[in-house]
Design an enzyme around this catalytic site. Sequence first.
Site, PDB file in Angstrom:
ATOM      1  N   HIS A 154     -17.742 -13.871  26.465  1.00  0.00           N
ATOM      2  CA  HIS A 154     -18.598 -12.717  26.160  1.00  0.00           C
ATOM      3  C   HIS A 154     -19.407 -12.300  27.385  1.00  0.00           C
ATOM      4  CE1 HIS A 154     -17.802 -13.775  21.945  1.00  0.00           C
ATOM      5  NE2 HIS A 154     -18.127 -12.528  21.671  1.00  0.00           N
ATOM      6  N   LYS A 158     -25.212 -12.333  26.209  1.00  0.00           N
ATOM      7  CA  LYS A 158     -25.142 -13.009  24.905  1.00  0.00           C
ATOM      8  C   LYS A 158     -25.992 -14.275  24.909  1.00  0.00           C
ATOM      9  CE  LYS A 158     -22.002 -14.451  21.263  1.00  0.00           C
ATOM     10  NZ  LYS A 158     -22.832 -13.765  20.261  1.00  0.00           N
TER      11      LYS A 158
HETATM   12  P1  NAD Z   1     -29.209  -6.451  21.495  1.00  0.00           P
HETATM   13  O1  NAD Z   1     -30.180  -7.411  22.111  1.00  0.00           O
HETATM   14  O2  NAD Z   1     -28.608  -5.383  22.349  1.00  0.00           O
HETATM   15  O3  NAD Z   1     -29.889  -5.706  20.245  1.00  0.00           O
HETATM   16  C1  NAD Z   1     -30.730  -6.321  19.312  1.00  0.00           C
HETATM   17  C2  NAD Z   1     -31.799  -5.318  18.974  1.00  0.00           C
HETATM   18  O4  NAD Z   1     -32.548  -5.740  17.840  1.00  0.00           O
HETATM   19  C3  NAD Z   1     -32.793  -5.123  20.120  1.00  0.00           C
HETATM   20  O5  NAD Z   1     -32.874  -3.752  20.413  1.00  0.00           O
HETATM   21  C4  NAD Z   1     -34.098  -5.664  19.541  1.00  0.00           C
HETATM   22  O6  NAD Z   1     -35.216  -4.975  20.033  1.00  0.00           O
HETATM   23  C5  NAD Z   1     -33.900  -5.387  18.066  1.00  0.00           C
HETATM   24  N1  NAD Z   1     -34.736  -6.173  17.176  1.00  0.00           N
HETATM   25  C6  NAD Z   1     -35.085  -7.472  17.266  1.00  0.00           C
HETATM   26  N2  NAD Z   1     -35.866  -7.822  16.230  1.00  0.00           N
HETATM   27  C7  NAD Z   1     -36.024  -6.723  15.472  1.00  0.00           C
HETATM   28  C8  NAD Z   1     -36.725  -6.429  14.284  1.00  0.00           C
HETATM   29  N3  NAD Z   1     -37.454  -7.355  13.656  1.00  0.00           N
HETATM   30  N4  NAD Z   1     -36.618  -5.177  13.757  1.00  0.00           N
HETATM   31  C9  NAD Z   1     -35.880  -4.244  14.357  1.00  0.00           C
HETATM   32  N5  NAD Z   1     -35.218  -4.451  15.505  1.00  0.00           N
HETATM   33  C10 NAD Z   1     -35.288  -5.664  16.058  1.00  0.00           C
HETATM   34  O7  NAD Z   1     -28.088  -7.347  20.838  1.00  0.00           O
HETATM   35  P2  NAD Z   1     -26.615  -6.917  20.348  1.00  0.00           P
HETATM   36  O8  NAD Z   1     -25.635  -7.160  21.429  1.00  0.00           O
HETATM   37  O9  NAD Z   1     -26.683  -5.574  19.709  1.00  0.00           O
HETATM   38  O10 NAD Z   1     -26.356  -8.043  19.236  1.00  0.00           O
HETATM   39  C11 NAD Z   1     -27.207  -8.195  18.118  1.00  0.00           C
HETATM   40  C12 NAD Z   1     -26.660  -9.288  17.221  1.00  0.00           C
HETATM   41  O11 NAD Z   1     -25.399  -8.878  16.674  1.00  0.00           O
HETATM   42  C13 NAD Z   1     -26.377 -10.620  17.934  1.00  0.00           C
HETATM   43  O12 NAD Z   1     -26.720 -11.672  17.037  1.00  0.00           O
HETATM   44  C14 NAD Z   1     -24.882 -10.602  18.172  1.00  0.00           C
HETATM   45  O13 NAD Z   1     -24.313 -11.886  18.273  1.00  0.00           O
HETATM   46  C15 NAD Z   1     -24.430  -9.903  16.902  1.00  0.00           C
HETATM   47  N6  NAD Z   1     -23.096  -9.278  16.951  1.00  0.00           N
HETATM   48  C16 NAD Z   1     -22.336  -9.415  15.826  1.00  0.00           C
HETATM   49  C17 NAD Z   1     -21.102  -8.790  15.765  1.00  0.00           C
HETATM   50  C18 NAD Z   1     -20.321  -8.882  14.482  1.00  0.00           C
HETATM   51  O14 NAD Z   1     -19.226  -8.281  14.376  1.00  0.00           O
HETATM   52  N7  NAD Z   1     -20.841  -9.576  13.465  1.00  0.00           N
HETATM   53  C19 NAD Z   1     -20.629  -8.046  16.856  1.00  0.00           C
HETATM   54  C20 NAD Z   1     -21.437  -7.930  17.993  1.00  0.00           C
HETATM   55  C21 NAD Z   1     -22.693  -8.548  18.024  1.00  0.00           C
END
Ligand code: NAD
Length: 265
Positions: A154, A158
């Site tokens: 990744h 991450k």
């Molecule tokens: P990122 O850091 O770009 O985004 C996370 C966002 O959430 C940030 O903008 C942060 O400010 C915000 N945030 C944190 N706490 C919050 C709250 N209480 N209320 C509102 N917003 C809040 O991360 P990302 O790359 O978008 O990944 C996010 C999550 O999704 C990770 O856990 C990642 O592993 C997961 N993910 C899952 C899949 C899937 O298919 N299930 C795919 C990609 C990523």
Amino acid sequence: MADVRIGVLGCNGRMGQAVLRAVAERADAVVSGAVARSHIGEDVGEVAGMARLGIVVTNDAEALFKASDAVVDFTLPQATAGHANLAASTGTAYIVGTTGLGRIEQEAVDMAARSVPVVQAANFSLGVNLLAALVRQAARVLDGDFDIEIVEMHHRHKVDAPSGTALLLGRAAAEGRDVRLDDVADRGRDGHTGERERGHIGFAALRGGDVAGDHTVLFAGRQERIELTHKAGDRMIFARGAVKAALWAAGRPAGKYGMAEVLGL
Ligand code: NAD
């Protein structure tokens, strides 16, 4: 039928922005609102690099749940329990993509699923969910003479390892062998580890660049090796899957669902 109203948590994150774009692609869904910890008061469309939507980013998660048929959560594990409780108290379908949840957060998600529909997936793409089905089948057919190893790569931002998807694939392999992943997982090898234990499932995590997510499940036998690989080209595949899950879940009976059910695999 009326458009399904989809709320987006963490709308300024990588996945949050992708979810907003995925909703905009569809004719049967609308963005009901979006919540973030920054960009408050800015136009939601502009935050996602699209045309203005005429809705502003807020920090009021409760109001978002109340105004939505389904809410999509790709944020941080620490935020998940609070969001799950809001889903239950407002009666809103809840789509959880955040990975790396601890026991308490997972219990809150499971508790919410008693009163509302919850779709939780470590990976929302069609390809990975099909891969999991193939891995389960391969693990069932190939005996313990084949060592199973899971390699993932990744992007450099991450924060958790192994990836939620690697663990999902590990669970599929363990199911194929009728064992519990927790009993056979080798999640970190360093130094004098001793020989590999028969029946164990090994994990290796690579981090770098802007890789959206590569996963390979290896079945290493004597004189032969099978490798099953999925490569995500863009995180829009997860966002589209999550939006599909939101449309599928809205109005469904309470319960905990996975992508296999949404996709009918
Ligand atoms: P990122 O850091 O770009 O985004 C996370 C966002 O959430 C940030 O903008 C942060 O400010 C915000 N945030 C944190 N706490 C919050 C709250 N209480 N209320 C509102 N917003 C809040 O991360 P990302 O790359 O978008 O990944 C996010 C999550 O999704 C990770 O856990 C990642 O592993 C997961 N993910 C899952 C899949 C899937 O298919 N299930 C795919 C990609 C990523």
